[in-house]
Design a protein around this motif. Structure first.
Motif, PDB file in Angstrom:
ATOM      1  N   VAL A  80      -8.159  18.720 -27.670  1.00 62.52           N
ATOM      2  CA  VAL A  80      -8.191  17.659 -28.656  1.00 62.52           C
ATOM      3  C   VAL A  80      -6.788  17.085 -28.814  1.00 62.52           C
ATOM      4  N   GLU A 135      -3.717  15.726 -30.919  1.00 60.48           N
ATOM      5  CA  GLU A 135      -3.158  16.069 -32.221  1.00 60.48           C
ATOM      6  C   GLU A 135      -3.500  14.995 -33.245  1.00 60.48           C
ATOM      7  N   VAL A 161     -11.631  18.571 -34.692  1.00 60.26           N
ATOM      8  CA  VAL A 161     -12.236  19.283 -33.587  1.00 60.26           C
ATOM      9  C   VAL A 161     -13.228  20.296 -34.159  1.00 60.26           C
ATOM     10  N   ALA A 220      -6.438  18.399 -36.316  1.00 61.28           N
ATOM     11  CA  ALA A 220      -5.882  19.442 -35.467  1.00 61.28           C
ATOM     12  C   ALA A 220      -4.371  19.268 -35.350  1.00 61.28           C
ATOM     13  N   LYS A 236      -0.556  21.021 -33.577  1.00 58.70           N
ATOM     14  CA  LYS A 236      -0.086  21.728 -32.386  1.00 58.70           C
ATOM     15  C   LYS A 236      -0.217  23.242 -32.552  1.00 58.70           C
ATOM     16  N   ASP A 276      -2.438  24.880 -33.968  1.00 63.12           N
ATOM     17  CA  ASP A 276      -3.829  25.343 -33.893  1.00 63.12           C
ATOM     18  C   ASP A 276      -4.223  25.761 -32.481  1.00 63.12           C
ATOM     19  N   ALA A 277      -3.427  25.415 -31.496  1.00 62.63           N
ATOM     20  CA  ALA A 277      -3.760  25.776 -30.117  1.00 62.63           C
ATOM     21  C   ALA A 277      -3.767  27.301 -29.966  1.00 62.63           C
ATOM     22  N   LEU A 315      -8.605  26.709 -27.358  1.00 61.01           N
ATOM     23  CA  LEU A 315      -8.420  25.378 -27.923  1.00 61.01           C
ATOM     24  C   LEU A 315      -7.025  24.892 -27.546  1.00 61.01           C
ATOM     25  N   ASP A 316      -6.978  23.746 -26.894  1.00 59.47           N
ATOM     26  CA  ASP A 316      -5.704  23.114 -26.543  1.00 59.47           C
ATOM     27  C   ASP A 316      -5.522  21.873 -27.385  1.00 59.47           C
ATOM     28  N   VAL A 317      -4.334  21.674 -27.919  1.00 61.00           N
ATOM     29  CA  VAL A 317      -4.001  20.499 -28.728  1.00 61.00           C
ATOM     30  C   VAL A 317      -2.843  19.779 -28.046  1.00 61.00           C
ATOM     31  N   HIS A 318      -3.090  18.525 -27.578  1.00 64.59           N
ATOM     32  CA  HIS A 318      -2.045  17.780 -26.872  1.00 64.59           C
ATOM     33  C   HIS A 318      -1.577  16.609 -27.720  1.00 64.59           C
ATOM     34  N   GLN A 376      -0.746  12.912 -28.934  1.00 61.85           N
ATOM     35  CA  GLN A 376      -1.471  11.641 -28.837  1.00 61.85           C
ATOM     36  C   GLN A 376      -0.728  10.696 -27.892  1.00 61.85           C
TER      37      GLN A 376
END
Length: 406
Positions: free
Chosen positions: A272, A274, A278, A325, A327, A329-330, A350-353, A355
């Motif tokens: 998801v 940032e 999610v 979400a 960062k 939270d990954a 869970l990956d948080v990238h 925006q």
């Protein structure tokens, strides 16, 4: 005088009896028309010491236990005297502490007289045998009667109808579980117990056992309980003095089906951007409904927060919503479902990238005429049909054909 002989602190048992201090010599010294008897009882039984005293003037009465006066205000003992001179000392339920010598003394200005009766109290679990003293315990000596002639009297063995001191109420037990019915009964001689189900006597077998514990509690134990054990139970206690009974109903509930949790749909790895919400979701099946536990790596989630919430419905759907979400939270997320039959877990990443800006997509370009063998010789565009089938009719005038149509 009687009062002087007893001592100034003796408590009178009859408030309505008054004596003159001086004897006229014309009265009658108190005497016993009937004396106290000795009793041997089990704890919990009622006991009444009784005797008949005659004298003129009417004697004052005093009761003692092991040399200590019994107060007329005692809650444990009830003292009474009938019009004909019969004196009574009654206890509704004898205890082990009541074991001892009981003395009644009657006095008037002409003199006094006394007699003693013994009460022997036995624990109900000894079934007619006196309780042994514990190791190291020294039983206190009993005071001896002043009337030594009483020692030669035989102890009167009394008969008491059975009385239930403890009985269970109606029961609801799940099929295949254990059921225990406990009761405690007093009586002399010691009562015999039988158990009945719907009027039929229960015989001991592998599933039905009759037990007697050291504290005198009788038990009917049923294990495992089946639907055939449901009904009205009757416990009957009987001895030579009579019988007593109680009833209860046993309801056998259907056996609960247990199914260990299993995942119909597991957690899926998710990515998801940032700042966006999610949802981590799965579906589990179990009977009974399981307890759900969420954790991120080694950190457990115990309650909902403003940003992270956990949800479940009665159909087994589970989800965790994170919004927005961030960062941090990954990581790896695990959901576990547990009930009495077992436990199961599912883990996902869970990956948080960061925006990013969506790039501008160029518009499709028109196809221009070329010197290809498939190109038409005129400016009407590409005539594929004419190139492969020269004898066919030429392409009708029109615009250029876009590349997506090729």
């Amino acid at each position: 005088l009687c009062r002087n002989r007893l001592g100034q602190d003796a408590e009178e048992s009859d408030d309505d009896v008054q004596h003159d201090e001086d004897s006229t010599g014309q009265g009658v010294v108190p005497f016993f028309d009937s004396k106290l008897k000795h009793y041997k009882v089990f704890e919990g039984m009622p006991v009444t010491f009784s005797c008949k005293v005659i004298g003129d003037p009417k004697p004052k009465i005093y009761w003692f236990k092991d040399g200590k006066q019994i107060s007329k205000r005692s809650e444990h003992y009830r003292i009474s005297r009938d019009a004909d001179g019969t004196c009574n000392l009654h206890t509704a339920a004898a205890s082990l502490d009541d074991d001892g010598n009981y003395t009644i003394m009657a006095g008037n200005p002409e003199g006094r007289v006394s007699c003693t009766g013994r009460m022997m109290v036995q624990a109900v679990n000894q079934r007619g045998r006196s309780q042994r003293s514990a190791p190291g315990h020294v039983r206190r000596p009993r005071s001896r009667s002043r009337d030594s002639g009483e020692e030669n009297e035989n102890i009167q063995e009394r008969h008491f109808r059975p009385h239930f001191l403890q009985a269970p109420g109606d029961l609801i037990v799940q099929e295949s579980r254990l059921c225990r019915m406990d009761c405690k009964v007093s009586g002399l001689p010691t009562p015999d117990l039988i158990w009945q189900l719907n009027g039929q006597t229960i015989r001991p077998d592998s599933a039905h056992k009759m037990l007697v514990r050291e504290n005198g509690v009788h038990s009917l134990v049923i294990e495992p309980v089946s639907s055939r054990d449901a009904g009205i139970y009757t416990c009957i206690a009987s001895n030579r003095a009579g019988q007593n009974s109680f009833n209860l109903e046993l309801i056998v509930a259907a056996k609960e089906i247990h199914k260990a949790p299993s995942f119909i749909e597991k957690l899926q790895n998710t990515a998801v951007a940032e700042g966006n919400p999610v949802r981590l979701e799965c579906r589990v099946s179990a009977v009974p409904n399981p307890k759900i536990f969420w954790k991120k790596e080694n950190e457990s989630f115990t309650h909902n927060t403003d940003r992270i919430s956990m949800h479940q419905d009665n159909c087994g759907y589970l989800c965790m919503i994170i919004q927005p979400a961030m960062k941090e939270d990954a990581g790896w997320y695990t959901v576990s479902a547990k009930n009495d039959a077992g436990i199961v877990s599912s883990t996902a990443r869970l990956d948080v990238h960061t925006q990013w800006q969506q790039p501008n997509t160029p518009k499709p370009k028109k196809v221009r005429p070329s010197t290809s063998r498939y190109a038409a010789l005129t400016e009407r565009g590409l005539d594929v049909k004419a190139a492969f089938f020269p004898d066919s009719s030429p392409l009708q005038p029109g615009g250029l054909v876009e590349s997506d149509d090729l």
